[in-house]
Each structure stands twice: as structure tokens, then as C-alpha cells.
Design a protein around this motif. Sequence first.
Motif, PDB file in Angstrom:
ATOM      1  N   UNK A  45       0.760  -1.052  -0.062  1.00 13.69           N
ATOM      2  CA  UNK A  45      -0.011  -0.075   0.072  1.00 13.69           C
ATOM      3  C   UNK A  45       0.903   1.332  -0.073  1.00 13.69           C
ATOM      4  N   UNK A  46       1.870   1.111   0.905  1.00 13.06           N
ATOM      5  CA  UNK A  46       2.772   2.379   0.995  1.00 13.06           C
ATOM      6  C   UNK A  46       3.457   2.689  -0.639  1.00 13.06           C
ATOM      7  N   UNK A  47       3.756   1.526  -1.207  1.00 10.26           N
ATOM      8  CA  UNK A  47       4.302   1.454  -2.479  1.00 10.26           C
ATOM      9  C   UNK A  47       3.557   2.082  -3.403  1.00 10.26           C
ATOM     10  N   UNK A  50       0.868   7.920  -3.745  1.00  9.97           N
ATOM     11  CA  UNK A  50       1.529   9.171  -4.398  1.00  9.97           C
ATOM     12  C   UNK A  50       2.191   9.788  -3.249  1.00  9.97           C
ATOM     13  N   UNK A  51       3.606   9.636  -3.029  1.00  8.57           N
ATOM     14  CA  UNK A  51       4.147  10.095  -2.056  1.00  8.57           C
ATOM     15  C   UNK A  51       4.096  11.588  -1.744  1.00  8.57           C
ATOM     16  N   UNK A  52       3.892  12.312  -2.960  1.00  8.20           N
ATOM     17  CA  UNK A  52       3.762  13.701  -2.896  1.00  8.20           C
ATOM     18  C   UNK A  52       2.486  14.294  -2.257  1.00  8.20           C
ATOM     19  N   UNK A  53       1.303  13.393  -1.935  1.00 16.63           N
ATOM     20  CA  UNK A  53       0.146  13.815  -1.625  1.00 16.63           C
ATOM     21  C   UNK A  53       0.158  13.165  -0.098  1.00 16.63           C
ATOM     22  N   UNK A  54       1.114  12.229   0.201  1.00 18.58           N
ATOM     23  CA  UNK A  54       0.997  11.672   1.596  1.00 18.58           C
ATOM     24  C   UNK A  54       1.640  12.596   2.574  1.00 18.58           C
ATOM     25  N   UNK A  55       1.050  12.475   3.951  1.00 22.24           N
ATOM     26  CA  UNK A  55       1.605  13.023   5.101  1.00 22.24           C
ATOM     27  C   UNK A  55       2.747  12.340   5.535  1.00 22.24           C
ATOM     28  N   UNK A  59       2.851   8.138   6.463  1.00 25.25           N
ATOM     29  CA  UNK A  59       3.692   7.206   6.007  1.00 25.25           C
ATOM     30  C   UNK A  59       4.696   6.362   7.234  1.00 25.25           C
ATOM     31  N   UNK A  60       5.171   7.201   8.127  1.00 26.37           N
ATOM     32  CA  UNK A  60       6.063   6.885   9.287  1.00 26.37           C
ATOM     33  C   UNK A  60       5.119   5.904   9.983  1.00 26.37           C
TER      34      UNK A  60
END
Length: 88
Positions: A45-47, A50-55, A59-60
Motif C-alpha cells: 500500500x505504501x509503495x 503518491x508520496x507527494x500527496x502523503x503526510x 507514512x511513518x
Amino acid sequence: MNPHMPMTSNESDTPVLLVATQAPLDVLHCQAAARFLAGTQMMESLASLDISQAKGADVQQLALAAALLLRDGCDVMDVLGRRIRARG
């Protein structure tokens, strides 16, 4: 082997989470597999995020939860491996 082994993920000097080292091998395997599957699904799910939209904090937290599940699975697999080697 002690009948209960503390899990690595215990956060204090007094272990609360334990592996029943004398549990049947198939039960140990099933429990480890369930944790590996859940941890893998979280990482997948993490992979796909869209990391640019994630807080960053979200994620941590997901990564920490996945790491705990995977560590628990490793602890159970350690007991399973010891038991199998002792039989041989």
C-alpha cells in the motif's frame, strides 16, 4: 527451550508479548504467515501511494506498523526454526 519467549517488539524491561514456544508447528507457521502477509500488504500500500500527496507522519506510522508485524513474524519463525532443527 523456555515455554514462552519474549517478542522483540516489547517496549519495556517486563515482556508482555510472548511466543508460546511449545505451540504446534502448524500454528506457529500460520501465525508467522499472517503477520508477514499483513506487513507485506501494508508495504505494498505504501509503495502504491503518491508520496507527494502523503503526510510524512502517516507514512511513518504505516511503516512502523508494518515493521512491528514483520518483526513479530520473524520472532515466530525463529521459534519455528529452532523447533524444526531440534527434531532433526
